[in-house]
Design a protein around this motif. Structure first.
Motif, PDB file in Angstrom:
ATOM      1  N   THR A   1      21.636  33.637 -29.498  1.00 59.27           N
ATOM      2  CA  THR A   1      21.654  32.313 -28.884  1.00 59.27           C
ATOM      3  C   THR A   1      22.514  32.334 -27.627  1.00 59.27           C
ATOM      4  N   LEU A   2      22.028  31.640 -26.597  1.00 53.99           N
ATOM      5  CA  LEU A   2      22.819  31.402 -25.391  1.00 53.99           C
ATOM      6  C   LEU A   2      23.317  29.963 -25.466  1.00 53.99           C
ATOM      7  N   PHE A   3      24.560  29.735 -25.166  1.00 54.66           N
ATOM      8  CA  PHE A   3      25.131  28.396 -25.214  1.00 54.66           C
ATOM      9  C   PHE A   3      25.465  27.955 -23.796  1.00 54.66           C
ATOM     10  N   TRP A   4      24.764  26.930 -23.324  1.00 53.69           N
ATOM     11  CA  TRP A   4      24.967  26.401 -21.981  1.00 53.69           C
ATOM     12  C   TRP A   4      25.842  25.167 -22.075  1.00 53.69           C
ATOM     13  N   GLN A   5      26.842  25.087 -21.219  1.00 52.12           N
ATOM     14  CA  GLN A   5      27.733  23.931 -21.216  1.00 52.12           C
ATOM     15  C   GLN A   5      27.341  23.006 -20.071  1.00 52.12           C
ATOM     16  N   GLY A   6      27.112  21.739 -20.422  1.00 48.38           N
ATOM     17  CA  GLY A   6      26.743  20.744 -19.424  1.00 48.38           C
ATOM     18  C   GLY A   6      27.966  20.174 -18.729  1.00 48.38           C
ATOM     19  N   ASN A   7      27.718  19.209 -17.878  1.00 50.79           N
ATOM     20  CA  ASN A   7      28.786  18.535 -17.144  1.00 50.79           C
ATOM     21  C   ASN A   7      29.421  17.448 -17.998  1.00 50.79           C
ATOM     22  N   GLU A   8      30.669  17.179 -17.712  1.00 48.10           N
ATOM     23  CA  GLU A   8      31.365  16.092 -18.375  1.00 48.10           C
ATOM     24  C   GLU A   8      30.588  14.795 -18.155  1.00 48.10           C
ATOM     25  N   SER A   9      30.504  13.984 -19.200  1.00 46.32           N
ATOM     26  CA  SER A   9      29.695  12.774 -19.103  1.00 46.32           C
ATOM     27  C   SER A   9      30.437  11.572 -19.679  1.00 46.32           C
ATOM     28  N   PRO A  10      30.476  10.464 -18.940  1.00 45.58           N
ATOM     29  CA  PRO A  10      31.105   9.263 -19.485  1.00 45.58           C
ATOM     30  C   PRO A  10      30.351   8.736 -20.711  1.00 45.58           C
ATOM     31  N   GLN A  11      29.024   8.983 -20.772  1.00 38.97           N
ATOM     32  CA  GLN A  11      28.239   8.551 -21.928  1.00 38.97           C
ATOM     33  C   GLN A  11      28.601   9.326 -23.190  1.00 38.97           C
TER      34      GLN A  11
END
Length: 125
Positions: free
Chosen positions: A51-61
């Motif tokens: 598995t590859l784990f991609w980290q997204g951007n910080e989100s206020p939601q």
């Protein structure tokens, strides 16, 4: 899967093309976490080598959190690690976007086409 979609569209556009799709990652042939559905959850462990784990951007939601999105990092891609489950969003989800071209009625033909290609036509009828 995106690479296969692109390859399919290229083949439709020009039947004379010879298209090679190359996947990355280790061979998952006979790997228990890929073969046995009861063990698929192991692919969500941070140390999974499939598995590859991609980290997204910080989100206020998400209360300032950064989402982690697992994706297939083995031959077979996401289909090898994702339980091979197809779930379509609720009509109200699509309609709530209020975006031209993205209503449930406008998306339904495309979602049905995906299911037909996956041999799940009886699910959408």
């Amino acid at each position: 899967m995106a690479g296969c979609v692109i390859a399919g569209r290229l083949a439709e556009a020009d039947p004379n093309l010879v298209i090679l799709v190359v996947e990355q990652g280790p061979n998952s042939y006979e790997v228990p976490e890929v073969v046995h559905p009861g063990l698929y959850v192991r692919n969500l462990h941070p140390t999974s080598k499939y598995t590859l784990f991609w980290q997204g951007n910080e989100s206020p939601q998400l209360a300032g959190r950064k989402p982690i999105v697992p994706s297939g990092g083995t031959l077979g891609g996401g289909s090898a690690i994702n339980w091979m489950v197809y779930t379509r969003g609720q009509r109200s989800d699509f309609d709530s976007w209020k975006a031209e071209g993205w209503s449930a009625d406008e998306l339904y033909p495309f979602l049905k086409k995906v299911c037909l290609h996956l041999h799940f036509s009886d699910v959408v009828n």
